[in-house]
Write an enzyme that holds these catalytic residues in place. Structure first.
Site, short mmCIF file in Angstrom:
data_model
loop_
_atom_site.label_atom_id
_atom_site.label_comp_id
_atom_site.label_asym_id
_atom_site.label_seq_id
_atom_site.Cartn_x
_atom_site.Cartn_y
_atom_site.Cartn_z
N ASN A 1 -3.47 1.60 1.50
CA ASN A 1 -4.37 1.90 2.61
C ASN A 1 -4.43 3.38 2.95
O ASN A 1 -5.33 3.81 3.67
CB ASN A 1 -3.97 1.09 3.85
CG ASN A 1 -2.49 1.13 4.12
OD1 ASN A 1 -1.69 0.73 3.27
ND2 ASN A 1 -2.11 1.62 5.27
N THR B 1 -5.28 -24.37 16.62
CA THR B 1 -6.72 -24.56 16.48
C THR B 1 -7.31 -23.32 15.82
O THR B 1 -7.09 -22.20 16.30
CB THR B 1 -7.37 -24.78 17.86
OG1 THR B 1 -6.74 -25.90 18.46
CG2 THR B 1 -8.86 -25.03 17.74
N ALA C 1 -4.28 -9.89 7.99
CA ALA C 1 -3.41 -9.65 6.84
C ALA C 1 -1.95 -9.52 7.26
O ALA C 1 -1.05 -9.85 6.48
CB ALA C 1 -3.86 -8.39 6.10
N THR C 2 -1.68 -9.05 8.47
CA THR C 2 -0.29 -8.94 8.92
C THR C 2 0.38 -10.31 8.89
O THR C 2 1.47 -10.49 8.34
CB THR C 2 -0.24 -8.35 10.34
OG1 THR C 2 -0.82 -7.04 10.31
CG2 THR C 2 1.19 -8.26 10.86
N SER D 1 -7.90 -9.61 4.88
CA SER D 1 -8.24 -9.33 6.27
C SER D 1 -9.75 -9.19 6.39
O SER D 1 -10.36 -8.42 5.64
CB SER D 1 -7.56 -8.02 6.69
OG SER D 1 -7.95 -7.68 7.99
N ALA D 2 -10.36 -9.92 7.33
CA ALA D 2 -11.82 -9.90 7.46
C ALA D 2 -12.35 -8.55 7.95
O ALA D 2 -13.41 -8.11 7.52
CB ALA D 2 -12.28 -11.00 8.40
N HIS D 3 -11.59 -7.89 8.83
CA HIS D 3 -12.17 -6.67 9.44
C HIS D 3 -12.18 -5.48 8.50
O HIS D 3 -12.76 -4.44 8.81
CB HIS D 3 -11.50 -6.34 10.78
CG HIS D 3 -10.14 -5.75 10.71
ND1 HIS D 3 -9.92 -4.40 10.74
CD2 HIS D 3 -8.92 -6.32 10.64
CE1 HIS D 3 -8.60 -4.16 10.71
NE2 HIS D 3 -7.98 -5.32 10.64
N CYS E 1 2.69 7.31 10.28
CA CYS E 1 2.89 6.04 9.58
C CYS E 1 2.65 4.87 10.51
O CYS E 1 2.51 3.75 10.09
CB CYS E 1 4.24 5.98 8.90
SG CYS E 1 5.61 5.91 10.02
C1 LIG Z 1 -2.82 -2.84 3.26
C2 LIG Z 1 -2.89 -3.46 4.61
N1 LIG Z 1 -2.17 -4.55 4.87
C3 LIG Z 1 -2.19 -5.15 6.07
C4 LIG Z 1 -2.98 -4.67 7.09
C5 LIG Z 1 -3.01 -5.39 8.41
O1 LIG Z 1 -4.19 -6.15 8.49
P1 LIG Z 1 -4.60 -6.87 9.85
O2 LIG Z 1 -5.16 -5.82 10.73
O3 LIG Z 1 -5.66 -7.87 9.42
O4 LIG Z 1 -3.41 -7.56 10.39
C6 LIG Z 1 -3.76 -3.53 6.86
C7 LIG Z 1 -4.60 -2.95 7.94
O5 LIG Z 1 -4.20 -2.15 8.71
C8 LIG Z 1 -3.72 -2.91 5.58
O6 LIG Z 1 -4.43 -1.82 5.33
#
Ligand SMILES: Cc1ncc(COP(=O)(O)O)c(C=O)c1O
Length: 387
Positions: free
Chosen positions: A155, A241, A74-75, A203-205, A327
């Site tokens: 989060n 890839t 997600a980042t 984000s998959a995890h 944070c």
């Molecule tokens: C709201 C939110 N955005 C982004 C992220 C980042 O996700 P990733 O670990 O897949 O980069 C997180 C996880 O920490 C999240 O909770």
């Protein structure tokens, strides 16, 4: 041998589902083809990536699987969405709108546009429940606004936002609407078509898939400026890839959710509510952060006045949870989310984030309530109340 700590940190990450692992394994061993290769190995990998793309599209309600761009998480999706969308429409304007409670990934992407590309940024505040008011977004918009980014679920405090009401403001003005949906997608809460968002980060995890893989939903027809160029993979939006085993795992995790092969969110919500009731009853002065109802089913952000959450967790080796106040890793600063909802620095530091999930059991809740209540009362300057 001591038992494993009770895992109450599902907003940080979730355990890999065994069924997901089984689907991934062949792509870590015998099926090692590059999906761009023109032979049988390549075709098998390409087929698996196509299936995963369809499954992730189904999870988020995308109309077309081509609207899914796989990323490293997600980042990266946040970065591609915010920077890529804003740069693609630069001639139309240079003003961005986001909120005070976004994940650092979104805030940092906005900051990059401000510091290096001359954009201006308005950060809209939230109420004490962490809700963004669409009227405040409306007020922040200018004729130069090109992008609005509002997270779907927070989060730390779990609060859910009214994205459809925000889309009603952005769509008629031709402003791109991005949402960070990393926390909400795993609970079947995200339907990009219904909500009217243009971009959504995943984000998959966070949904029992593997780490290091995610996706950006990109509404068909929307233009983005790629942030990683090279071999033209992922419709030219994310070169490199692809991580085939990771993508297969993401697809498998999504498929388990859309086919109801996992417990419903109501189960984890019931467990969370029980833990909340027990802790509020047992710890004098304890309060819950986030919206009372409109929040992630497994989220419980608790302020326990008179304690330091970090100390509390140090004394609770059998509980794996987070402080609600750091944070960022290693940071002593109180969370920007907790201060945005009006908590003092002291109350922010007294905040604990408990994240329940699919693997949480009744016994976990029972034991965690007992351990946390006992330890918090021992630390609090005004011990009172019954367990
Ligand atoms: C709201 C939110 N955005 C982004 C992220 C980042 O996700 P990733 O670990 O897949 O980069 C997180 C996880 O920490 C999240 O909770």
């Amino acid at each position: 041998m001591s038992a494993a700590p009770i895992y109450l940190d599902h907003q940080a990450t979730t355990p890999l589902d065994e069924r997901v692992l089984q689907e991934m394994l062949p792509f870590l061993t015998s099926e090692y083809g590059n999906p761009s290769s023109p032979h049988a190995y390549g075709r098998t990998a390409a087929r698996a990536v196509r299936t995963a793309r369809r499954r992730v599209a189904d999870l988020v309600g995308a109309r077309n699987e081509r609207e899914i761009v796989f990323t490293s998480g997600a980042t990266e999706a946040d970065h591609l969405a915010v920077v890529g969308a804003a740069l693609a429409v630069r001639p139309r304007g240079g003003h961005l709108v986001t909120t005070t409670i976004e994940h650092k990934a979104v805030l940092a992407a906005c900051r990059r546009l401000v510091d290096h590309h001359g954009y201006t940024l308005t950060r809209v505040g939230v109420d004490r429940y962490g809700r963004v008011h669409p009227a405040d977004i409306a007020e922040a918009l200018t004729p130069r606004t090109v992008l609005v980014s509002v997270m779907h679920a927070n989060n730390e405090i779990g609060t859910l936002q009214r994205l459809a009401a925000v889309a009603d403001l952005t769509a008629p003005r031709g402003i791109v609407l991005h949402t960070d949906a990393a926390q909400s997608a795993g609970h079947g809460l995200l339907d990009v078509t219904e909500l009217g968002v243009d971009l959504a980060s995943l984000s998959a995890h966070k949904l029992h898939g593997p780490k290091g893989v995610g996706a950006l939903y990109v509404r068909g027809g929307l233009r983005l400026t790629a942030q990683q160029t090279g071999g033209g993979q992922e419709h030219g939006l994310r070169a490199g890839t692809p991580d085939v085993p990771g993508i297969v795992g993401f697809g498998a995790a999504a498929h388990l959710i859309t086919t109801d092969a996992v417990p419903p969110p109501s189960r984890v919500r019931a467990l969370r509510d029980r833990l909340q009731r027990r802790l509020l009853a047992a710890i004098p002065g304890a309060t819950v952060n986030g919206h009372p109802h409109l929040r992630l089913p497994g989220n419980l952000s608790l302020t326990l006045p008179g304690t330091e959450a970090a100390d509390l967790l140090d004394r609770l080796p059998d509980i794996a949870a987070s402080t609600g106040s750091a944070c960022a890793t290693g940071s002593a600063e109180p969370s920007h989310v907790l201060t945005a909802i009006g908590l003092s620095r002291e109350r922010a530091r007294a905040t604990l984030r408990l994240g329940l999930g699919r693997t949480t059991t009744d016994a976990d809740v029972h034991r965690a309530a007992e351990l946390i209540a006992r330890t918090a009362r021992a630390l609090s300057p005004t011990p009172a109340g019954a367990a």
